[in-house]
Design an enzyme around this catalytic site. Structure first.
Site, PDB file in Angstrom:
ATOM      1  N   GLY A  70       1.126  -0.983  -0.197  1.00 21.27           N
ATOM      2  CA  GLY A  70      -0.360  -0.489   0.095  1.00 21.27           C
ATOM      3  C   GLY A  70       1.076   1.238   0.174  1.00 21.27           C
ATOM      4  CG  ASP A  71      -0.227   4.435   1.916  1.00 24.15           C
ATOM      5  OD1 ASP A  71      -0.932   3.224   3.017  1.00 24.15           O
ATOM      6  OD2 ASP A  71      -0.784   5.878   2.294  1.00 24.15           O
ATOM      7  CG  ASP A  72       1.474   1.373   5.635  1.00 26.68           C
ATOM      8  OD1 ASP A  72       1.155   2.791   6.390  1.00 26.68           O
ATOM      9  OD2 ASP A  72       0.315   0.550   5.927  1.00 26.68           O
TER      10      ASP A  72
END
Length: 177
Positions: A102-104
């Site tokens: 994801g965006d992690d």
């Protein structure tokens, strides 16, 4: 004497490719959560042994869903690659950056002189990401929320340290990102 020779180059190449795929993120090419966890465990062992401070910065890109919805997956994936490159260019060679999906992202900072150094590096990472990225002719503004957890102060093993840093991201968001 009788012998046979078999070229196993293709088989070896395929095995190496599978091993790489199992340990690296397909979008960014960075270590994935599994490999990062192994690297972190090793670094924690070293930190315990040498009585050093180790920091873990957990990075969550702000409003990434909106970027994905507005510009599409191709642009979002390219943005994730550029974020990974930016993070990698901002840290020391002894540090490690990973894409958790994801965006992690996560950054491991071993062998720090003090807790203050962790805060300084987190701010440096935040500033490096707080800019416009140019992707396929589009300028995309990006900011990130970063949570930092320290060994041994906040946790003494890998999973609790990651969880502590992830909780710190939530606190950073509640405090205005």
């Amino acid at each position: 004497m009788i012998g046979t020779v078999t070229d196993i180059t293709e088989r070896k190449t395929a095995a190496d490719r599978l091993s790489n795929m199992a340990q690296h993120d397909a979008i960014t090419g960075l270590p994935n959560r599994t490999l990062f966890f192994d690297l972190l465990q090793h670094a924690l062992f070293q930190a315990k042994r040498h009585k050093e401070v180790l920091a873990l910065a957990y990075i969550d890109l702000d409003n990434f869903k909106g970027i994905n919805d507005n510009f599409g997956q191709t642009v979002s994936n390219r943005l994730l690659r550029e974020v990974g490159e930016t993070l990698g260019a901002t840290i020391r060679d002894s540090d490690a950056v990973a894409h958790f999906g994801g965006d992690d992202f996560a950054v491991m900072l071993p062998s720090l002189a003090s807790e203050t150094d962790a805060v300084l590096v987190a701010e440096k990472l935040r500033q490096a990401l707080d800019r416009d990225f140019s992707i396929n002719g589009r300028h995309i503004s990006l900011t990130a929320s970063i949570g930092v957890a320290l060994f041994p102060q906040h946790a003494r093993s890998a999973e609790p340290l990651i969880n502590c840093a992830a909780r710190a991201v939530l606190q950073a968001r509640k405090s205005g990102r």
